[in-house]
Design a protein around this motif. Sequence first.
Motif, PDB file in Angstrom:
ATOM      1  N   TRP A  85       0.818  -1.218   0.000  1.00 13.26           N
ATOM      2  CA  TRP A  85       0.000   0.000   0.000  1.00 13.26           C
ATOM      3  C   TRP A  85       0.848   1.263   0.000  1.00 13.26           C
ATOM      4  N   VAL A  86       0.392   2.261  -0.758  1.00  8.48           N
ATOM      5  CA  VAL A  86       0.963   3.610  -0.728  1.00  8.48           C
ATOM      6  C   VAL A  86      -0.206   4.590  -0.725  1.00  8.48           C
ATOM      7  N   GLY A  87       0.089   5.821  -0.361  1.00  8.91           N
ATOM      8  CA  GLY A  87      -0.924   6.863  -0.400  1.00  8.91           C
ATOM      9  C   GLY A  87      -0.360   8.120  -1.035  1.00  8.91           C
ATOM     10  N   LEU A  88      -1.205   8.830  -1.737  1.00 10.81           N
ATOM     11  CA  LEU A  88      -0.847  10.153  -2.262  1.00 10.81           C
ATOM     12  C   LEU A  88      -1.683  11.175  -1.521  1.00 10.81           C
ATOM     13  N   ASN A  89      -1.049  12.309  -1.179  1.00 10.49           N
ATOM     14  CA  ASN A  89      -1.823  13.377  -0.557  1.00 10.49           C
ATOM     15  C   ASN A  89      -1.207  14.732  -0.836  1.00 10.49           C
ATOM     16  N   TYR A  90      -1.935  15.732  -0.390  1.00 12.46           N
ATOM     17  CA  TYR A  90      -1.517  17.117  -0.565  1.00 12.46           C
ATOM     18  C   TYR A  90      -1.071  17.744   0.753  1.00 12.46           C
ATOM     19  N   GLY A  91      -0.484  16.956   1.640  1.00 12.87           N
ATOM     20  CA  GLY A  91       0.112  17.482   2.850  1.00 12.87           C
ATOM     21  C   GLY A  91      -0.787  17.530   4.066  1.00 12.87           C
ATOM     22  N   GLY A  92      -2.008  17.131   3.953  1.00 15.58           N
ATOM     23  CA  GLY A  92      -2.940  17.195   5.081  1.00 15.58           C
ATOM     24  C   GLY A  92      -3.112  15.879   5.801  1.00 15.58           C
ATOM     25  N   GLY A  93      -2.120  14.979   5.719  1.00 19.22           N
ATOM     26  CA  GLY A  93      -2.255  13.673   6.358  1.00 19.22           C
ATOM     27  C   GLY A  93      -3.414  12.898   5.750  1.00 19.22           C
ATOM     28  N   ALA A  94      -4.123  12.170   6.594  1.00 16.38           N
ATOM     29  CA  ALA A  94      -5.217  11.325   6.110  1.00 16.38           C
ATOM     30  C   ALA A  94      -6.388  12.125   5.557  1.00 16.38           C
ATOM     31  N   SER A  95      -6.476  13.416   5.872  1.00 17.84           N
ATOM     32  CA  SER A  95      -7.628  14.211   5.417  1.00 17.84           C
ATOM     33  C   SER A  95      -7.567  14.564   3.934  1.00 17.84           C
ATOM     34  N   THR A  96      -6.397  14.415   3.315  1.00 17.20           N
ATOM     35  CA  THR A  96      -6.261  14.717   1.885  1.00 17.20           C
ATOM     36  C   THR A  96      -5.599  13.556   1.156  1.00 17.20           C
ATOM     37  N   MET A  97      -5.924  12.331   1.533  1.00 22.61           N
ATOM     38  CA  MET A  97      -5.207  11.143   1.046  1.00 22.61           C
ATOM     39  C   MET A  97      -6.104  10.248   0.194  1.00 22.61           C
ATOM     40  N   VAL A  98      -5.462   9.628  -0.794  1.00 20.10           N
ATOM     41  CA  VAL A  98      -6.042   8.493  -1.507  1.00 20.10           C
ATOM     42  C   VAL A  98      -5.043   7.355  -1.382  1.00 20.10           C
ATOM     43  N   TRP A  99      -5.536   6.162  -1.018  1.00 15.16           N
ATOM     44  CA  TRP A  99      -4.687   4.993  -0.827  1.00 15.16           C
ATOM     45  C   TRP A  99      -4.760   4.099  -2.060  1.00 15.16           C
ATOM     46  N   PHE A 100      -3.635   3.407  -2.335  1.00 11.07           N
ATOM     47  CA  PHE A 100      -3.532   2.547  -3.515  1.00 11.07           C
ATOM     48  C   PHE A 100      -2.906   1.207  -3.142  1.00 11.07           C
ATOM     49  N   ASP A 101      -3.524   0.129  -3.614  1.00 13.64           N
ATOM     50  CA  ASP A 101      -2.985  -1.225  -3.487  1.00 13.64           C
ATOM     51  C   ASP A 101      -2.165  -1.489  -4.749  1.00 13.64           C
ATOM     52  N   ILE A 102      -0.838  -1.406  -4.650  1.00 12.20           N
ATOM     53  CA  ILE A 102       0.008  -1.536  -5.839  1.00 12.20           C
ATOM     54  C   ILE A 102       0.411  -2.981  -6.118  1.00 12.20           C
ATOM     55  N   LEU A 103      -0.056  -3.909  -5.301  1.00 14.73           N
ATOM     56  CA  LEU A 103       0.120  -5.329  -5.601  1.00 14.73           C
ATOM     57  C   LEU A 103      -1.011  -5.804  -6.505  1.00 14.73           C
ATOM     58  N   ASN A 104      -2.238  -5.358  -6.222  1.00  9.78           N
ATOM     59  CA  ASN A 104      -3.417  -5.792  -6.971  1.00  9.78           C
ATOM     60  C   ASN A 104      -3.948  -4.747  -7.945  1.00  9.78           C
ATOM     61  N   GLY A 105      -3.371  -3.544  -7.936  1.00  8.89           N
ATOM     62  CA  GLY A 105      -3.759  -2.518  -8.900  1.00  8.89           C
ATOM     63  C   GLY A 105      -5.133  -1.918  -8.680  1.00  8.89           C
ATOM     64  N   VAL A 106      -5.470  -1.604  -7.411  1.00  2.59           N
ATOM     65  CA  VAL A 106      -6.782  -1.021  -7.130  1.00  2.59           C
ATOM     66  C   VAL A 106      -6.647   0.221  -6.255  1.00  2.59           C
ATOM     67  N   VAL A 107      -7.614   1.127  -6.405  1.00  2.00           N
ATOM     68  CA  VAL A 107      -7.705   2.302  -5.548  1.00  2.00           C
ATOM     69  C   VAL A 107      -8.370   1.877  -4.248  1.00  2.00           C
ATOM     70  N   GLY A 108      -7.812   2.314  -3.136  1.00  2.00           N
ATOM     71  CA  GLY A 108      -8.402   2.046  -1.828  1.00  2.00           C
ATOM     72  C   GLY A 108      -9.311   3.190  -1.414  1.00  2.00           C
ATOM     73  N   THR A 109      -9.232   3.560  -0.154  1.00  2.00           N
ATOM     74  CA  THR A 109     -10.054   4.626   0.412  1.00  2.00           C
ATOM     75  C   THR A 109      -9.669   5.974  -0.187  1.00  2.00           C
ATOM     76  N   GLU A 110     -10.678   6.789  -0.444  1.00  2.00           N
ATOM     77  CA  GLU A 110     -10.472   8.150  -0.932  1.00  2.00           C
ATOM     78  C   GLU A 110     -11.031   9.114   0.108  1.00  2.00           C
ATOM     79  N   SER A 111     -10.201  10.041   0.584  1.00  2.00           N
ATOM     80  CA  SER A 111     -10.685  11.068   1.506  1.00  2.00           C
ATOM     81  C   SER A 111     -11.755  11.899   0.810  1.00  2.00           C
ATOM     82  N   SER A 112     -12.663  12.442   1.587  1.00  2.00           N
ATOM     83  CA  SER A 112     -13.746  13.251   1.039  1.00  2.00           C
ATOM     84  C   SER A 112     -13.195  14.408   0.217  1.00  2.00           C
ATOM     85  N   GLY A 113     -13.675  14.538  -1.015  1.00  2.00           N
ATOM     86  CA  GLY A 113     -13.241  15.608  -1.905  1.00  2.00           C
ATOM     87  C   GLY A 113     -12.051  15.257  -2.786  1.00  2.00           C
ATOM     88  N   TYR A 114     -11.535  14.034  -2.656  1.00  2.00           N
ATOM     89  CA  TYR A 114     -10.362  13.607  -3.428  1.00  2.00           C
ATOM     90  C   TYR A 114     -10.684  12.315  -4.165  1.00  2.00           C
TER      91      TYR A 114
END
Length: 172
Positions: A85-114
Amino acid sequence: ATYYDGQTVTKAEENLVLRSQDFDNGYWTKSGTTVTANSIVAPDSTTTADTITSISTTAYIGRAGVSNNTSDTFSIYVKYIDNQWVGLNYGGGASTMVWFDILNGVVGTESSGYTGSIVSVTNGWYRITINGLNVYSSAFLWVVEADNVITATASKSVYLWGAQLEQRNTVT
């Protein structure tokens, strides 16, 4: 710069992060990670992809001061080594994050607005993308241990290459 197509005006493509393949460079902020430069062949067939390894429970690499409260799209190429797992964000920790499963190629949880996307490109590489309001004027990739968490397991690694941040709603 802007582009006028005869009907509308659009901002020209521009990567707001420099050193987009050189994560070992001091340009990139690193916390709880080590970087091994040029350790594997990247999606463009050059040996310029880096290994990012977590060394603590908070593990990220990124850049602050790259945008100013705009709707941005941040993308980066990643490849699984031993951290799923990895996450991309805009510096706001979990509040601006989208998580990615890079073993299975799927998007995980998306923070509200992202929103996130993951696209398989070649040889196990994925291009992962987050889109949303960049209120913290930054762009970060986190090495995390699971979906919807921001902690890491020490000594886990991923490959990274080709970071791109654009002031637009889609990746180019």
